[in-house]
Scaffold this motif. Structure first.
Motif, PDB file in Angstrom:
ATOM      1  N   MET A 133       0.836  -1.180   0.000  1.00  0.00           N
ATOM      2  CA  MET A 133       0.000   0.000   0.000  1.00  0.00           C
ATOM      3  C   MET A 133       0.881   1.244   0.000  1.00  0.00           C
ATOM      4  SD  MET A 133      -2.663   1.342   2.909  1.00  0.00           S
ATOM      5  CE  MET A 133      -1.504   1.110   4.214  1.00  0.00           C
ATOM      6  N   ASP A 134       0.603   2.152  -0.916  1.00  0.00           N
ATOM      7  CA  ASP A 134       1.363   3.382  -1.017  1.00  0.00           C
ATOM      8  C   ASP A 134       0.710   4.554  -0.301  1.00  0.00           C
ATOM      9  OD1 ASP A 134       3.345   2.238  -2.589  1.00  0.00           O
ATOM     10  OD2 ASP A 134       2.279   2.656  -4.426  1.00  0.00           O
ATOM     11  N   ASN A 135      -0.596   4.432  -0.010  1.00  0.00           N
ATOM     12  CA  ASN A 135      -1.345   5.555   0.550  1.00  0.00           C
ATOM     13  C   ASN A 135      -2.352   5.077   1.583  1.00  0.00           C
ATOM     14  OD1 ASN A 135      -0.522   7.655  -1.593  1.00  0.00           O
ATOM     15  ND2 ASN A 135      -1.245   5.924  -2.786  1.00  0.00           N
ATOM     16  N   LYS A 136      -2.602   5.951   2.551  1.00  0.00           N
ATOM     17  CA  LYS A 136      -3.729   5.767   3.464  1.00  0.00           C
ATOM     18  C   LYS A 136      -4.726   6.856   3.129  1.00  0.00           C
ATOM     19  CE  LYS A 136      -2.708   3.519   7.682  1.00  0.00           C
ATOM     20  NZ  LYS A 136      -2.611   3.630   9.131  1.00  0.00           N
ATOM     21  N   LEU A 137      -5.981   6.475   3.052  1.00  0.00           N
ATOM     22  CA  LEU A 137      -7.041   7.421   2.737  1.00  0.00           C
ATOM     23  C   LEU A 137      -8.013   7.476   3.901  1.00  0.00           C
ATOM     24  CD1 LEU A 137      -6.846   8.493  -0.183  1.00  0.00           C
ATOM     25  CD2 LEU A 137      -8.924   7.279  -0.671  1.00  0.00           C
ATOM     26  N   SER A 138      -8.600   8.641   4.112  1.00  0.00           N
ATOM     27  CA  SER A 138      -9.684   8.771   5.083  1.00  0.00           C
ATOM     28  C   SER A 138     -10.574   9.924   4.657  1.00  0.00           C
ATOM     29  CB  SER A 138      -9.146   8.991   6.507  1.00  0.00           C
ATOM     30  OG  SER A 138      -8.417  10.190   6.588  1.00  0.00           O
ATOM     31  N   ILE A 139     -11.799   9.871   5.137  1.00  0.00           N
ATOM     32  CA  ILE A 139     -12.740  10.974   4.950  1.00  0.00           C
ATOM     33  C   ILE A 139     -13.144  11.402   6.350  1.00  0.00           C
ATOM     34  CG2 ILE A 139     -14.970  11.690   4.034  1.00  0.00           C
ATOM     35  CD1 ILE A 139     -14.638   9.492   1.884  1.00  0.00           C
ATOM     36  N   GLU A 140     -12.735  12.622   6.718  1.00  0.00           N
ATOM     37  CA  GLU A 140     -12.994  13.152   8.050  1.00  0.00           C
ATOM     38  C   GLU A 140     -13.424  14.608   7.932  1.00  0.00           C
ATOM     39  OE1 GLU A 140      -9.446  12.702  10.408  1.00  0.00           O
ATOM     40  OE2 GLU A 140      -9.072  10.699   9.585  1.00  0.00           O
ATOM     41  N   ASN A 141     -14.464  14.973   8.649  1.00  0.00           N
ATOM     42  CA  ASN A 141     -14.935  16.366   8.671  1.00  0.00           C
ATOM     43  C   ASN A 141     -15.088  16.942   7.266  1.00  0.00           C
ATOM     44  OD1 ASN A 141     -14.878  16.397  11.553  1.00  0.00           O
ATOM     45  ND2 ASN A 141     -12.678  16.764  11.464  1.00  0.00           N
ATOM     46  N   ASN A 142     -15.735  16.160   6.385  1.00  0.00           N
ATOM     47  CA  ASN A 142     -15.964  16.578   5.000  1.00  0.00           C
ATOM     48  C   ASN A 142     -14.675  16.881   4.237  1.00  0.00           C
ATOM     49  OD1 ASN A 142     -18.767  16.285   4.933  1.00  0.00           O
ATOM     50  ND2 ASN A 142     -19.025  18.244   5.984  1.00  0.00           N
ATOM     51  N   PRO A 196       0.577   9.646   1.954  1.00  0.00           N
ATOM     52  CA  PRO A 196       1.530   8.692   1.392  1.00  0.00           C
ATOM     53  C   PRO A 196       2.260   7.963   2.525  1.00  0.00           C
ATOM     54  CG  PRO A 196       1.696  10.798   0.273  1.00  0.00           C
ATOM     55  CD  PRO A 196       0.827  11.004   1.477  1.00  0.00           C
ATOM     56  N   GLN A 197       2.591   6.711   2.295  1.00  0.00           N
ATOM     57  CA  GLN A 197       3.204   5.891   3.327  1.00  0.00           C
ATOM     58  C   GLN A 197       4.692   5.666   3.072  1.00  0.00           C
ATOM     59  OE1 GLN A 197       1.099   4.581   6.135  1.00  0.00           O
ATOM     60  NE2 GLN A 197       0.310   6.451   5.194  1.00  0.00           N
ATOM     61  N   GLY A 198       5.449   5.543   4.143  1.00  0.00           N
ATOM     62  CA  GLY A 198       6.857   5.189   4.054  1.00  0.00           C
ATOM     63  C   GLY A 198       7.662   6.147   3.190  1.00  0.00           C
ATOM     64  N   LEU A 199       8.515   5.568   2.336  1.00  0.00           N
ATOM     65  CA  LEU A 199       9.365   6.376   1.462  1.00  0.00           C
ATOM     66  C   LEU A 199       8.581   7.172   0.434  1.00  0.00           C
ATOM     67  CD1 LEU A 199      12.408   4.007   0.884  1.00  0.00           C
ATOM     68  CD2 LEU A 199      12.362   6.141   2.181  1.00  0.00           C
ATOM     69  N   ASP A 200       7.314   6.827   0.220  1.00  0.00           N
ATOM     70  CA  ASP A 200       6.502   7.589  -0.731  1.00  0.00           C
ATOM     71  C   ASP A 200       6.345   9.039  -0.290  1.00  0.00           C
ATOM     72  OD1 ASP A 200       6.026   5.662  -2.730  1.00  0.00           O
ATOM     73  OD2 ASP A 200       4.612   4.674  -1.400  1.00  0.00           O
ATOM     74  N   LYS A 201       6.435   9.302   1.009  1.00  0.00           N
ATOM     75  CA  LYS A 201       6.398  10.691   1.479  1.00  0.00           C
ATOM     76  C   LYS A 201       7.586  11.461   0.937  1.00  0.00           C
ATOM     77  CE  LYS A 201       3.865  10.068   5.726  1.00  0.00           C
ATOM     78  NZ  LYS A 201       3.734  10.439   7.125  1.00  0.00           N
ATOM     79  N   VAL A 202       8.740  10.830   0.938  1.00  0.00           N
ATOM     80  CA  VAL A 202       9.961  11.468   0.435  1.00  0.00           C
ATOM     81  C   VAL A 202       9.904  11.588  -1.076  1.00  0.00           C
ATOM     82  CG1 VAL A 202      12.483  11.244   0.271  1.00  0.00           C
ATOM     83  CG2 VAL A 202      11.311  10.591   2.388  1.00  0.00           C
ATOM     84  N   TRP A 203       9.571  10.495  -1.747  1.00  0.00           N
ATOM     85  CA  TRP A 203       9.572  10.457  -3.210  1.00  0.00           C
ATOM     86  C   TRP A 203       8.540  11.413  -3.816  1.00  0.00           C
ATOM     87  CZ3 TRP A 203       9.437   4.452  -3.084  1.00  0.00           C
ATOM     88  CH2 TRP A 203      10.714   3.966  -2.769  1.00  0.00           C
ATOM     89  N   SER A 204       7.383  11.541  -3.168  1.00  0.00           N
ATOM     90  CA  SER A 204       6.323  12.393  -3.707  1.00  0.00           C
ATOM     91  C   SER A 204       6.417  13.840  -3.221  1.00  0.00           C
ATOM     92  CB  SER A 204       4.949  11.832  -3.331  1.00  0.00           C
ATOM     93  OG  SER A 204       4.723  11.976  -1.936  1.00  0.00           O
ATOM     94  N   PHE A 205       7.291  14.085  -2.240  1.00  0.00           N
ATOM     95  CA  PHE A 205       7.428  15.411  -1.635  1.00  0.00           C
ATOM     96  C   PHE A 205       6.134  15.857  -0.963  1.00  0.00           C
ATOM     97  CE2 PHE A 205      10.823  15.148  -4.642  1.00  0.00           C
ATOM     98  CZ  PHE A 205      11.881  15.815  -4.045  1.00  0.00           C
ATOM     99  N   LYS A 206       5.348  14.895  -0.481  1.00  0.00           N
ATOM    100  CA  LYS A 206       4.080  15.205   0.195  1.00  0.00           C
ATOM    101  C   LYS A 206       3.930  14.337   1.435  1.00  0.00           C
ATOM    102  CE  LYS A 206       2.482  17.924  -3.053  1.00  0.00           C
ATOM    103  NZ  LYS A 206       2.735  19.322  -2.905  1.00  0.00           N
TER     104      LYS A 206
END
Length: 119
Positions: free
Chosen positions: A1-10, A16-26
């Motif tokens: 899994m590369d991402n965690k998704l949630s719907i909170e407060n509209n 992004p998870q793990g190294l994907d935070k670094v690679w995506s700059f997000k």
């Protein structure tokens, strides 16, 4: 899994998870549900021309970061082995999110149901 998704407060929240935070700059992306137009599964999107990358990472079968094509920016965080979920946005920096998600079908239904509930 590369991402965690949630719907909170509209808000649709993408983390992004793990190294994907670094690679995506997000570290985290947040979008009001009123700006989410819909979600689909589209395996063919992995084969389309993605445009200019920056910032981000592209290695064989992995895309993570921002791509600009025909004046529109998309956020990609997906690998070829995953089922790509395409989330269409309006009035946001990104026109689309192309994400690898666990339980892709369930997330498409959750997002589209949340949109229909809000309207």
């Amino acid at each position: 899994m590369d991402n965690k998704l949630s719907i909170e407060n509209n808000q649709l929240i993408v983390v992004p998870q793990g190294l994907d935070k670094v690679w995506s700059f997000k570290n985290k992306l947040e979008f009001p549900m009123k700006n989410v137009m819909g979600a689909t599964i589209d395996p063919t999107i992995l084969n389309v021309k993605k445009g200019f990358r920056g910032p981000g990472l592209e290695i064989p079968n992995k895309w993570s970061g921002t791509w600009t094509h025909n004046g529109e920016k998309d956020f990609w965080n997906v690998t070829r082995k995953e089922t790509p979920v395409v989330i269409q946005l309006k009035n946001e920096k990104f026109s689309r999110l192309i994400l690898g998600l666990d339980e892709a079908n369930e997330w498409v239904d959750k997002i589209n149901n949340a949109i229909n509930f809000e309207r």
